[in-house]
Every structure is written in C-alpha cells, then in structure tokens.
Design a protein around this motif. Structure first.
Motif: not given
Length: 414
Positions: A53-56, A75-76, A138-140, A158-162
């Motif tokens: 998952f690439v943000v940006g 899958t990207i 959560s899909k990646y 923070d989402a990655c830590e959770l």
C-alpha cells in the motif's frame, strides 16, 4: 544497535507468502532478479504474491510505484485525492504533461500498467482518515509512506502500529531527506523518533520551501528497496536506523534509534485524526494559517474591506521570484528571512521606505503563498512585540493563492 534488536531483525520472516510459479514471460522479465545470489525464484514468487500500500502518488510515490511495479510486486494499492498540476512535473516523474488536471491515482495507475501489465493496481481517491485507514491497510503486507504533511504521516504510523503493519517511511525537504523502516513489535516507530506531532507552521511545506527535483527519485528508490527486502526476506532492513541524506554535500549519515521504553503505545487514532481534520487541505500546500494559534486571521473576502480602514497595511513575506508570479497590488514586500533576522525593525524600515509613518499603523496583515510562512512571521512579531507599542497582526488565511482564486483567476498557480 542493541543485541536484542539485532536478534529480532535476524529472526524476521518474509512478509509475503510464496506465490504461484512464474510464467515463461515472467521468467524472462525478471531474469536479472533470478540470477541474483540470495534472491532467485523464491524471492520473485514472494514479490508476485505481495501486496503493498503506497500512500501518495507524488514525489516519493513516483519512484516507489515505478520500481515496485518493475520488480514484479503483484498488487499495489495507491491512495491520493489530488490531481496532477504543472508544478508537480519537476519531481513527480510518474506523471506526464498531458495528464495535468487528471487524478493522480489514475495517472499513476496508467504508468504502472505501462511498466508491468502483470501488476494489479487498486486505487483509492478518498482522503485517508481514522474511519477508513485501518480497514484499508489491513489488506496489505506493508505500507510505504510518501506523504508530505505531518497529520497524515502520524495517522499512517499510528494505524500501522495498531495493525502491526511494517511501514517504510521517508521525508524530503529542499536538499535533505530521511528514511527508515518502522516495524511495530520489532523496532522503533515514528513516535519513538518524534513523539509529538509538530505544528504544521513550524516547517514550510515543499511548495513553500522548495525541493530539489531529483531528491525524491533517490530517496523513493531507496524506500522501494526496503519494501522489496522485507517482502522477499532478503538483506538487512533499515529497522532501528534513520538514514539521513544531504544532496548538497552528497553524504549519507546514520542515526541509530531504539524504541522508547517509557513511551505510551498507540491506542487509537484520535490525535492524528484531529490534526488531519484541522488541516483539511494539507498535502497540496500546508495552510498552516488555518490552525495558527499565534494571532488573528483574515479571509480573502475580508481583505479589501480591511485595507480600506485607516492604519492598515498589507505585507508580503514571500521571496522575490514569487512576486513575479502573482502579486496583490497593495502589498509591501518584507521577506520572511528579514523578519526572522530583525522582527519589527524590518517592518518599520519597509514602512518608512514606502512613506508610511510606522506610528500611524494600527494593523499589519501578513500574507505568503498559502499561509504557512506568514503564520511564522506573525508568531515572530507577536512574540517580539510589546503590547501597546506595536501594531496588531493578522494573517491572510490561504495566502495569495486563496486570494487569486477569487479575485485574479487568470493568475498562474505555482
């Protein structure tokens, strides 16, 4: 690096599962990978099954997307709610001139498919938020953060830590860059490096401060490298290390980083979500004036009326070249650097040079491109001023771009 952290890194398993057998066409395409010692068919099959998952889809996202696609990541996922602008093309090399005005995710997806038709691209045009980010990532297998603003960086971290999702993180500004891998449960995260979310007005955005066009290419490629290593289970990832690059001097330095044992773990997304909500348009150009707590604001619709009142002046804190692009006619030029150096003396000298008696000025309205630098200038002047001895300060919310959108639509954006 501590022995405990090194042991954790050495014990890591590949993030991606072993994918299907390679087709003859894929075997030919990835031949230079297959002959690499320690890589070979097994690592390539993991890339084929991998989900990133690439943000940006901006400066950092451009090389990340291109090299992950070329490497054979199956899958990207890509999120970006912005459109391609002419000012992007100096560094966001995944986009083309003919794509100006097009959604970045659509422009980037076309480029990815052109590089490698075997790659599946999943696009998201909505802005990441506390409501959607956990379900998405959560899909990646891994997240690569190519954002350009504090709020989203911390929201992603923070989402990655959770969720326990590894994060490849990078940031660029002018001639400098930083890069690291944050792996929850293994090594430190962004909050171990920078525990508190900085005020957006404390650092100019790339739009205001500038960025060397080739810089995101170098750093984004390194970020793609880290993602590939983690997915395939090869090499030593940059966990517990912050790589610091200086393009001006062509130097790399390494800062060792350990998890802070006293840091409270992330339990929810409320803080990062608040910062994102307070800056709804950040990313294109940080409108720090919208949340600047150092003083009063003026919106573009109020500016003309404000300047008709006695004792009001408008000051432009931008650099010289920016005034050649678009200009509010009434503005007196006092660059931010001069205010930083001389605070109210710089303003007084400029007023006197324009035949204005400083003692008759009651209110100074400051503006820049989008509100960030004028917010800094406002804070400097307010802190340096003595109540009753200096004018009141106000900041033009959204800067000259917001003003031009309403009153000079023919003016070029930049």
């Amino acid at each position: 690096m501590s022995e405990e952290l090194r042991a954790r890194i050495e014990a890591l398993e590949p993030l991606a599962e072993l994918g299907p057998e390679l087709t003859p066409e894929e075997t030919a395409r990835y031949a230079r990978h297959l002959s690499l010692p320690g890589f070979g068919v097994t690592a390539q099959r993991r890339l084929k099954a991998a989900k990133v998952f690439v943000v940006g889809a901006g400066g950092l996202g451009s090389p990340v997307l291109q090299y992950l696609a070329a490497a054979g990541v199956g899958t990207i996922g890509l999120v970006d709610d912005d459109v391609v602008e002419v000012t992007n093309l100096q560094r966001q090399v995944i986009h083309r001139t003919e794509n100006i005005g097009k959604l970045k995710v659509d422009s980037a997806a076309e480029a990815v498919k052109a590089v490698n038709p075997h790659v599946q691209v999943e696009t998201y045009t909505e802005r990441l938020s506390a409501q959607n980010i956990l379900d998405i990532i959560s899909k990646y297998d891994i997240v690569v953060d190519g954002t350009d603003n504090f709020g989203t960086r911390y929201l992603v971290n923070d989402a990655c830590e959770l969720t326990g999702t590894p994060l490849v993180w990078g940031t660029i500004f002018r001639f400098a860059a930083q890069l690291s891998v944050f792996y929850p449960g293994v090594g430190p995260t962004l909050r171990d490096l920078f525990p508190e979310i900085p005020d957006p007005s404390s650092v100019p955005s790339c739009a205001e401060g500038g960025v060397l066009g080739v810089l995101p290419g170098l750093v984004g490629t390194a970020m793609a490298t880290e993602a590939i290593k983690l997915l395939a289970g090869i090499g030593e990832p940059a966990i517990g290390r912050v790589l610091i690059y200086d393009a001006w001097k062509m130097s790399w330095n390494t800062l060792n980083l350990l998890p802070d044992p006293d840091r409270e773990p992330v339990r929810d997304l409320s803080e990062a979500a608040f910062v994102c909500a307070a800056n709804p348009t950040e990313g294109a150009d940080d409108p720090a004036a919208l949340r600047n707590e150092s003083g009063l604001q003026v919106i573009p619709e109020q500016l003309a009326d404000e300047l008709t009142k006695p004792g009001r002046v408008l000051i432009d804190v931008r650099d010289d070249w920016e005034r050649d692009v678009v200009l509010i006619p009434e503005a007196i030029h006092v660059p931010l650097a001069r205010i930083q150096d001389r605070n109210w003396d710089a303003v007084t000298e400029a007023l006197e040079a324009h035949g204005i008696k400083p003692e008759l000025v009651e209110t100074v309205v400051l503006h820049c491109k989008a509100g960030g630098r004028s917010g800094q200038a406002q804070q400097i002047l307010n802190q340096a001023g003595v109540e009753g001895q200096h004018p009141q300060t106000k900041n033009l919310s959204g800067g000259v771009l917001a003003w031009a959108e309403k009153y000079a639509p023919e003016a070029p954006s930049y």
